[in-house]
Design a protein around this motif. Structure first.
Motif, PDB file in Angstrom:
ATOM      1  N   PHE A  51       0.834  -1.201   0.000  1.00 36.56           N
ATOM      2  CA  PHE A  51       0.000   0.000   0.000  1.00 36.56           C
ATOM      3  C   PHE A  51       0.876   1.260   0.000  1.00 36.56           C
ATOM      4  O   PHE A  51       1.937   1.286   0.616  1.00 36.56           O
ATOM      5  N   GLY A  52       0.409   2.303  -0.690  1.00 34.72           N
ATOM      6  CA  GLY A  52       1.184   3.543  -0.800  1.00 34.72           C
ATOM      7  C   GLY A  52       1.048   4.423   0.429  1.00 34.72           C
ATOM      8  O   GLY A  52       0.458   5.510   0.351  1.00 34.72           O
ATOM      9  N   SER A  70       2.602   7.677  -0.447  1.00 33.84           N
ATOM     10  CA  SER A  70       2.252   8.278  -1.734  1.00 33.84           C
ATOM     11  C   SER A  70       1.272   9.426  -1.509  1.00 33.84           C
ATOM     12  O   SER A  70       0.306   9.291  -0.760  1.00 33.84           O
ATOM     13  N   ASN A  87      -3.456  10.298  -5.767  1.00 37.24           N
ATOM     14  CA  ASN A  87      -4.827   9.909  -5.440  1.00 37.24           C
ATOM     15  C   ASN A  87      -4.848   8.488  -4.895  1.00 37.24           C
ATOM     16  O   ASN A  87      -4.094   7.622  -5.352  1.00 37.24           O
ATOM     17  N   HIS A  88      -5.713   8.230  -3.943  1.00 42.47           N
ATOM     18  CA  HIS A  88      -5.875   6.895  -3.373  1.00 42.47           C
ATOM     19  C   HIS A  88      -7.299   6.418  -3.636  1.00 42.47           C
ATOM     20  O   HIS A  88      -8.250   7.200  -3.575  1.00 42.47           O
ATOM     21  N   SER A  89      -7.424   5.143  -3.916  1.00 44.16           N
ATOM     22  CA  SER A  89      -8.755   4.576  -4.116  1.00 44.16           C
ATOM     23  C   SER A  89      -8.737   3.106  -3.755  1.00 44.16           C
ATOM     24  O   SER A  89      -7.687   2.454  -3.764  1.00 44.16           O
ATOM     25  N   VAL A 123      -7.577   3.791   2.935  1.00 42.18           N
ATOM     26  CA  VAL A 123      -7.895   4.941   2.088  1.00 42.18           C
ATOM     27  C   VAL A 123      -8.730   5.959   2.862  1.00 42.18           C
ATOM     28  O   VAL A 123      -8.471   7.165   2.823  1.00 42.18           O
ATOM     29  N   GLY A 149      -5.274  13.392  -3.736  1.00 43.82           N
ATOM     30  CA  GLY A 149      -4.130  13.818  -2.948  1.00 43.82           C
ATOM     31  C   GLY A 149      -3.937  15.317  -2.946  1.00 43.82           C
ATOM     32  O   GLY A 149      -4.291  16.012  -3.896  1.00 43.82           O
ATOM     33  N   ARG A 188       0.724   9.270   8.398  1.00 46.63           N
ATOM     34  CA  ARG A 188       1.199   8.290   7.405  1.00 46.63           C
ATOM     35  C   ARG A 188       2.188   7.318   8.050  1.00 46.63           C
ATOM     36  O   ARG A 188       2.151   6.112   7.796  1.00 46.63           O
TER      37      ARG A 188
END
Length: 413
Positions: free
Chosen positions: A290-291, A294, A297-299, A316, A376, A386
């Motif tokens: 998992f980012g 990052s 955008n997260h989804s 998310v 994001g 995070r």
């Protein structure tokens, strides 16, 4: 002490008994009987297997895991590979030759009716139980594929997959069949782990370059795996290694859990071929990859009743909440998307996250799956949040982080 006595007392009479047997079936039966419950010296195993050339490879494969000293066992394995007298030797011993206890993440195909395959299976099962118990004692959530705590993924037995066959530590490992799986360790470097110094890393890359013309890419990757437990890398160093090999997927797996700066992983991940990324997500799992760091955008899309999908939905929604991002949540009802307003505080703690349905008494069949997305925003990134998610769900041990607007990445505070 009794093990040492067993080894020194029994080796000579066992050799004599084996030499007296004429029938290959009797010789094979004796070798198989000796392959469990006994410890022998390296020299004995080599003499024993050399006694009858016709059964040499099979007997050596049976007794190889019974070598008492790990140093001798590894030396014997290197001797066999270097000699390369028989391709079957290397094939039969490959699972144990390239199994690295301190870095077990990878794909395995084990013939459980062989001593070598069963030996590696038992080692991995023990490691999985230890890693599971360590997370439980630390109060960390279960990040396994099926919610069983196991570190085994994508189990196949004799080429067949069935959800009820997923490994748990309550199993007795069968002694027949072919067990194929991906093992994903949750062990990560300590917070004070140091990456390989630049001079040593340069020598490593010179060595890799020198053998690329003479060794198959798989052998280069296997060699890197053998030494991987003795080093840690930075993401920048991993990028250099990835550029030097044709097997990006395998090399990424070897060093993924050996990184000292996982907050730079988005750079490595974006450099991989899309096909490689898709395969890694299936093998390692979307939670481990998992980012966390990052800011794109997260989804996620999934069901609360599917353990791994439930974790992704939480991650998310938690990032959206922590960074103060606008989060779009829709319930997928057949082919329609229906806006969904979650209960207050549902994304604050994973323990309070619903396990089925959509929570608060709603009918689980009404919204079988959810789609969550957030856009994001580097201006609102909360580094501490995070880092906490990466520690809890990814197992990473990292010092305090801060977002550096100039470089567009996280860095140690």
């Amino acid at each position: 002490m009794w093990m040492a006595t067993l080894k020194s007392v029994r080796e000579l009479p066992v050799q004599a008994s084996y030499d007296c047997l004429v029938d290959e079936r009797d010789q094979r039966a004796l070798a198989r009987a000796l392959s469990t419950g006994f410890i022998f010296s390296r020299s004995f195993v080599q003499r024993f297997s050399d006694a009858h050339v016709d059964l040499q490879e099979e007997v050596f494969g049976l007794l190889f895991p019974s070598i008492g000293s790990k140093a001798e066992l590894r030396l014997t394995g290197h001797t066999v590979v270097a000699a390369a007298r028989h391709l079957l030797f290397r094939k039969a011993l490959q699972p144990v030759l390239f199994y690295v206890a301190a870095n077990p993440t990878g794909r395995f195909s084990l013939h459980l009716d062989t001593a070598v395959g069963y030996h590696v299976a038992v080692c991995l099962a023990t490691t999985s139980a230890w890693e599971e118990e360590r997370r439980r004692v630390a109060g960390l959530p279960d990040v396994s594929q099926h919610g069983t705590g196991s570190h085994f993924r994508n189990d196949l037995f004799d080429g067949v997959h069935h959800p009820t066959w997923a490994y748990t530590n309550q199993w007795n490992i069968p002694s027949l069949g072919v067990w194929q799986f991906d093992y994903v360790s949750t062990t990560r470097p300590a917070e004070d782990a140091k990456p390989l110094p630049s001079a040593q890393f340069e020598r490593l890359m010179v060595a890799v370059s020198s053998v690329r013309e003479t060794l198959l890419p798989t052998m280069v990757a296997q060699s890197l795996r053998l030494i991987s437990s003795r080093m840690h890398l930075t993401c920048e160093q991993l990028l250099v290694v990835l550029e030097s090999t044709e097997l990006q997927e395998e090399v990424f797996l070897i060093f993924f859990t050996r990184l000292t700066d996982p907050y730079n992983l988005p750079t490595v991940w974006s450099s991989l071929d899309p096909v490689v990324r898709e395969s890694l997500l299936k093998r390692v799992g979307p939670v481990a990859l998992f980012g966390f760091f990052s800011v794109e955008n997260h989804s996620a899309e999934g069901s609360f009743s599917v353990h791994e999908e439930r974790i992704l939905l939480f991650l998310v929604s938690s990032i959206a909440s922590g960074d103060g991002l606008e989060c779009s949540i829709q319930a997928l009802n057949d082919k329609e998307k229906v806006d969904f307003v979650p209960p207050a505080g549902w994304d604050k703690t994973f323990a309070g996250f619903p396990k089925d349905g959509v929570g608060d008494g709603d009918d689980p069949s009404k919204y079988p799956r959810l789609s969550i997305a957030c856009k994001g925003n580097t201006a609102t990134v909360k580094a501490a949040h995070r880092r906490a998610l990466a520690t809890t769900f990814g197992g990473w041990h990292i010092g305090d982080l801060e977002w550096d607007e100039e470089s567009g990445r996280f860095q140690l505070a």
